[in-house]
Design an enzyme around this catalytic site. Sequence first.
Site, PDB file in Angstrom:
ATOM      1  N   GLU A 256      -1.170  -1.415  -4.817  1.00  0.00           N
ATOM      2  CA  GLU A 256      -2.415  -0.679  -5.007  1.00  0.00           C
ATOM      3  C   GLU A 256      -2.152   0.560  -5.854  1.00  0.00           C
ATOM      4  OE1 GLU A 256      -5.984  -0.137  -2.092  1.00  0.00           O
ATOM      5  OE2 GLU A 256      -4.539   1.461  -1.682  1.00  0.00           O
TER       6      GLU A 256
ATOM      7  N   ASP B  19      -2.541   0.799   7.266  1.00  0.00           N
ATOM      8  CA  ASP B  19      -1.779   0.683   6.016  1.00  0.00           C
ATOM      9  C   ASP B  19      -1.332  -0.764   5.786  1.00  0.00           C
ATOM     10  OD1 ASP B  19      -1.757   3.545   5.313  1.00  0.00           O
ATOM     11  OD2 ASP B  19      -0.569   3.733   7.139  1.00  0.00           O
TER      12      ASP B  19
ATOM     13  N   ASP C 252       0.872  -1.172   0.000  1.00  0.00           N
ATOM     14  CA  ASP C 252       0.000   0.000   0.000  1.00  0.00           C
ATOM     15  C   ASP C 252       0.909   1.221   0.000  1.00  0.00           C
ATOM     16  OD1 ASP C 252      -2.284   1.659   0.249  1.00  0.00           O
ATOM     17  OD2 ASP C 252      -2.063   1.688   2.419  1.00  0.00           O
TER      18      ASP C 252
END
Length: 164
Positions: free
Chosen positions: A66, A138, A7
């Site tokens: 992502e 996260d 992420d």
Amino acid sequence: MKIIGIDPGLRNMGWGVIAVDGPRLRHLGNGIVRSEAGDLGPRLSTLYRGLCAVIALHGPDAAAVEQTFVNKDATGTLKLGQARGIALLAPAEAGLEIGEYAPNAVKKTVVGVGHAAKEQIQHMVRFMLPGVELAGPDAADALAVAICHAHHLQGRALRIKVQA
């Protein structure tokens, strides 16, 4: 197969590693690589070195990152894009194949809804990986990205079997 999910973030870059054995998923590790405020170059270097260390420690077979979208301002978007570049560079340098997923695709895969809240993602990650201790939101997002990649790889393998 081991998958690392990432992420991207300039201050907090979440990571999560899972093992995939057929339909079974198992948590191997998760955490956050942090960079402190200051000049951009050293911050990106900190993220790169930290992510490379995680990859070296866990030895994943594949990576998933992502995708990011526009932030509130152009400067913030550009900085986040540079952090995302690190999230792609570190696994690429390790020779890993990288999948990229939009946040809505990750949420839909893990929660079933494309606009799920962070709490819902964390709940489903805990449900799918029993006993996991999350290092933070996260890290939970990174594990969700890894789970999303695992599901897409399984779907691709199933389509190949059906076509054969």
